[in-house]
Structures are given as C-alpha cells and as structure tokens.
Design an enzyme around this catalytic site. Structure first.
Site, PDB file in Angstrom:
ATOM      1  CG  HIS A   1      -2.010  -0.973   1.467  1.00 43.19           C
ATOM      2  ND1 HIS A   1      -2.212  -1.572   2.625  1.00 43.19           N
ATOM      3  CD2 HIS A   1      -2.644  -1.524   0.711  1.00 43.19           C
ATOM      4  CE1 HIS A   1      -3.167  -2.520   2.374  1.00 43.19           C
ATOM      5  NE2 HIS A   1      -3.522  -2.207   1.037  1.00 43.19           N
TER       6      HIS A   1
ATOM      7  CE  LYS B   1     -15.241  -6.892   3.054  1.00 46.60           C
ATOM      8  NZ  LYS B   1     -13.739  -6.367   2.332  1.00 46.60           N
TER       9      LYS B   1
ATOM     10  NE  ARG C   1      -3.019  -6.834  -4.225  1.00 45.34           N
ATOM     11  CZ  ARG C   1      -3.805  -7.198  -3.506  1.00 45.34           C
ATOM     12  NH1 ARG C   1      -3.526  -7.426  -2.056  1.00 45.34           N
ATOM     13  NH2 ARG C   1      -5.132  -6.698  -3.182  1.00 45.34           N
TER      14      ARG C   1
ATOM     15  CB  SER D   1      -4.406  -6.397   4.576  1.00 47.03           C
ATOM     16  OG  SER D   1      -4.207  -5.196   4.126  1.00 47.03           O
TER      17      SER D   1
HETATM   18  P1  ADP Z   1      -5.854  -5.704   0.586  1.00 42.59           P
HETATM   19  O1  ADP Z   1      -6.315  -6.359  -0.763  1.00 42.59           O
HETATM   20  O2  ADP Z   1      -4.446  -5.821   0.878  1.00 42.59           O
HETATM   21  O3  ADP Z   1      -6.648  -6.039   1.660  1.00 42.59           O
HETATM   22  P2  ADP Z   1      -7.427  -3.112   0.304  1.00 42.59           P
HETATM   23  O4  ADP Z   1      -8.541  -3.523   0.235  1.00 42.59           O
HETATM   24  O5  ADP Z   1      -6.674  -2.312   1.743  1.00 42.59           O
HETATM   25  O6  ADP Z   1      -5.935  -4.274   0.503  1.00 42.59           O
HETATM   26  O7  ADP Z   1      -6.686  -2.373  -0.809  1.00 42.59           O
HETATM   27  C1  ADP Z   1      -6.445  -1.018  -1.078  1.00 42.59           C
HETATM   28  C2  ADP Z   1      -5.795  -0.800  -2.283  1.00 42.59           C
HETATM   29  O8  ADP Z   1      -4.370  -1.161  -2.361  1.00 42.59           O
HETATM   30  C3  ADP Z   1      -6.327  -1.574  -3.606  1.00 42.59           C
HETATM   31  O9  ADP Z   1      -6.270  -0.726  -4.720  1.00 42.59           O
HETATM   32  C4  ADP Z   1      -5.482  -2.658  -3.540  1.00 42.59           C
HETATM   33  O10 ADP Z   1      -5.547  -3.430  -4.904  1.00 42.59           O
HETATM   34  C5  ADP Z   1      -4.252  -2.068  -3.431  1.00 42.59           C
HETATM   35  N1  ADP Z   1      -3.023  -2.996  -2.855  1.00 42.59           N
HETATM   36  C6  ADP Z   1      -3.332  -3.862  -1.796  1.00 42.59           C
HETATM   37  N2  ADP Z   1      -2.031  -4.817  -1.722  1.00 42.59           N
HETATM   38  C7  ADP Z   1      -1.302  -3.963  -2.791  1.00 42.59           C
HETATM   39  C8  ADP Z   1       0.093  -4.441  -3.269  1.00 42.59           C
HETATM   40  N3  ADP Z   1       0.925  -5.243  -2.643  1.00 42.59           N
HETATM   41  N4  ADP Z   1       0.393  -3.778  -4.245  1.00 42.59           N
HETATM   42  C9  ADP Z   1      -0.165  -2.768  -5.072  1.00 42.59           C
HETATM   43  N5  ADP Z   1      -1.304  -2.676  -4.681  1.00 42.59           N
HETATM   44  C10 ADP Z   1      -1.902  -3.144  -3.561  1.00 42.59           C
END
Ligand code: ADP
Length: 165
Positions: free
Chosen positions: A17, A41, A90, A128
C-alpha cells in the site's frame, strides 16, 4: 488542486500500500488515503487503529492526508473535489473486481476517473490478509508492514494467541 483518493480497508497497511501511496504523491497535489469502513465486515483492526497506523507511516510525506470514508466512495470523492480514484493492481485476479467497481463509480460520479497503478514486483504477493495470516501463526511480518507499526500489529496477534491457550 488535483486531488486523488487511495481507498482501501488497510487492515493493516502494508509496504505494498505504502509503495502505491508514495508513487502517487508526485502526480497529484494531494493524495487522500481513505480508510473505507464497511459495516458488514469485522476487521482485525478498528477504523481508529487503521487510521492511526496510516498516519504514522505517512507522516513524512507532506501531501498525504489520511481520512475515513463511511459512505459511498463516489460521494466522498465529490465532497473532497477529487478528480481520481487511484487503485493498486497486483495481478489479473484483482482486475475483474476493480474493473466492475470502476464502471460503477463512473456511473455514480462521471467526473471521477479511476486510475490503476501496477504494483512494484517486490510487493506482488503482498496483501493485508496474507499479513494477518502469517502474523496469526506467529510468523515474521517485518518485510511486509512498515517498521512504524510492526510492534502494534504483531502485538495484536501475540495477545490473541495467548488468549487461546
Ligand atoms: P488488501 O487487498 O491488501 O486487503 P485493501 O483492500 O486495503 O488491500 O486495498 C487497497 C488498495 O491497495 C487496492 O487498490 C489494492 O489493490 C491495493 N493494494 C493492496 N496491496 C497491494 C500491493 N501489494 N501492491 C499494490 N497494490 C496493492
């Protein structure tokens, strides 16, 4: 002012992130990291903890603001005058869901563009939920989460494991 929103649950924020947030900051005047709160959630970390983690990890980046978003992202973006929603991608597995969300958000707020930034290859595998899983078994997450929050994230899982005993 060009404002972008990086939305997510950030439960907890990972180095993946943070990489996206950092790379977005030179492209916009302000980047708002919006912690989305989904009443359906049950996250591991409360909204207040997730906001605090993000604030601690982005303190050194001047044009980042951390905020929470309780309602529709399209409305939130309008209220902030944002021109873009910035999402990290990703793998192809992220794509279908993100594509659908982008089209829905475009319907709800035609002035808002969804933009995608590809992950750095070092963080392709990182999510996460993977962090929660590894930490849940007592594994080392120091290469997954920012140093500023490592103790707090590990502490939550250590106390959960000792309660189970
Ligand atoms: P997660 O899928 O890790 O629970 P979130 O729902 O908090 O993440 O995602 C927030 C944003 O960050 C989304 O756009 C997600 O695609 C992006 N994101 C999460 N992890 C990564 C990563 N390792 N590399 C690039 N983008 C990421």
């Amino acid at each position: 002012m060009r404002i972008a929103i990086c939305p997510g649950s950030f439960d907890p924020v990972t180095l993946g992130h943070l990489d996206i947030i950092r790379r977005a900051t030179p492209l916009f005047d302000q980047v708002i990291v919006a912690v989305t709160v989904n009443p359906n959630k049950t996250p591991t970390f409360s909204p207040e903890e997730r906001l605090d983690f993000l604030r601690r990890c982005t303190r050194d980046i001047p044009n980042v603001v951390v905020d929470r978003c309780d309602g529709l992202l399209a409305d939130y973006a309008r209220s902030k005058g944002a021109c873009a929603l910035l999402k990290g991608l990703r793998a192809v597995t992220d794509f279908e869901y993100e594509f659908q969300m982008a089209l829905i958000n475009k319907k709800l707020n035609p002035e808002l563009e969804t933009m995608f930034m590809t992950t750095s290859s070092a963080y392709m595998y990182l999510s996460s939920s993977a962090v929660r899983q590894v930490a849940g078994y007592g594994g080392d997450i120091s290469e997954f989460v920012p140093a500023q929050i490592l103790q707090d994230v590990m502490g939550r899982f250590t106390s959960e494991r000792s309660e189970e005993k």
